[in-house]
Design an enzyme around this catalytic site. Structure first.
Site, PDB file in Angstrom:
ATOM      1  N   HIS A  44       9.991  14.892  10.405  1.00  0.00           N
ATOM      2  CA  HIS A  44      11.199  14.972   9.585  1.00  0.00           C
ATOM      3  C   HIS A  44      10.932  14.866   8.091  1.00  0.00           C
ATOM      4  O   HIS A  44      11.695  15.417   7.296  1.00  0.00           O
ATOM      5  CB  HIS A  44      12.186  13.871   9.974  1.00  0.00           C
ATOM      6  CG  HIS A  44      12.800  14.077  11.315  1.00  0.00           C
ATOM      7  ND1 HIS A  44      13.860  13.321  11.751  1.00  0.00           N
ATOM      8  CD2 HIS A  44      12.512  14.936  12.331  1.00  0.00           C
ATOM      9  CE1 HIS A  44      14.214  13.703  12.966  1.00  0.00           C
ATOM     10  NE2 HIS A  44      13.401  14.680  13.347  1.00  0.00           N
ATOM     11  N   GLU A  57       0.826  -1.195   0.000  1.00  0.00           N
ATOM     12  CA  GLU A  57       0.000   0.000   0.000  1.00  0.00           C
ATOM     13  C   GLU A  57       0.869   1.257   0.000  1.00  0.00           C
ATOM     14  O   GLU A  57       0.577   2.236  -0.688  1.00  0.00           O
ATOM     15  CB  GLU A  57      -0.954  -0.035   1.195  1.00  0.00           C
ATOM     16  CG  GLU A  57      -1.976  -1.158   1.124  1.00  0.00           C
ATOM     17  CD  GLU A  57      -1.429  -2.557   1.446  1.00  0.00           C
ATOM     18  OE1 GLU A  57      -2.092  -3.539   1.079  1.00  0.00           O
ATOM     19  OE2 GLU A  57      -0.351  -2.677   2.068  1.00  0.00           O
TER      20      GLU A  57
END
Length: 167
Positions: free
Chosen positions: A103, A76
């Site tokens: 991040h 996925e």
């Protein structure tokens, strides 16, 4: 926030729970399917459609993120990352859920519906959706490099090998 969901048969029951949970938190949920159980369905179109929904909404100035899931979350994630502009991250614990946003400014998370309890998976997705991008220069610079490579096949000022054949 608008949240786009995509899964396959392995995540169908979880998607019903997650949709209700997210709507109860005030999110607008767009479920890209499937709508019924088919043990041999294919996840790519569902996850790609969820990723496209995120990019279309973000391009229109809407706050949107995506969640894709299946048995492991791996396929996925790969499917979602095929969409230009998507940064899909596989999350499996609190740290990966938070760092994907802090991040990497990930705009889609992938999770293995068969790898976690319902409560664990829901908690990880909640963390992902609530966490902002840190805006730190080093992280913004790296994301810009990825976008540059995606668009041009190069990163200015850096050696990047040329792709000569497409697998």
């Amino acid at each position: 926030m608008r949240v786009h969901l995509g899964t396959d048969h392995a995540g169908l029951d979880f998607s019903k729970h997650l949709k209700g949970h997210l709507e109860a938190q005030g999110h607008e949920v767009v479920d890209h399917g499937p709508t019924s159980y088919d043990p041999v369905d294919d996840y790519p179109s569902f996850c790609i459609n969820a990723a496209v929904g995120v990019i279309n909404d973000q391009s229109a100035g809407l706050e949107a993120l995506g969640v894709v899931f299946g048995g492991s979350g791996n396929g996925e994630q790969i499917a979602a990352n095929e969409v230009r502009g998507v940064r899909a991250a596989l999350i499996w614990n609190e740290s990966t859920a938070l760092l994907a946003r802090q991040h990497n400014d990930a705009n889609v998370c992938a999770i293995g519906a068969r790898q976690h309890t319902l409560q664990e998976a829901t908690q990880l997705i909640d963390l992902f959706l609530a966490e902002p991008f840190s805006q730190e220069e080093r992280h913004a610079r790296r994301i810009a490099q990825l976008a540059e490579y995606e668009a041009t096949g190069t990163i200015a000022g850096h050696q990047v090998d040329r792709l000569t054949a497409r697998a």
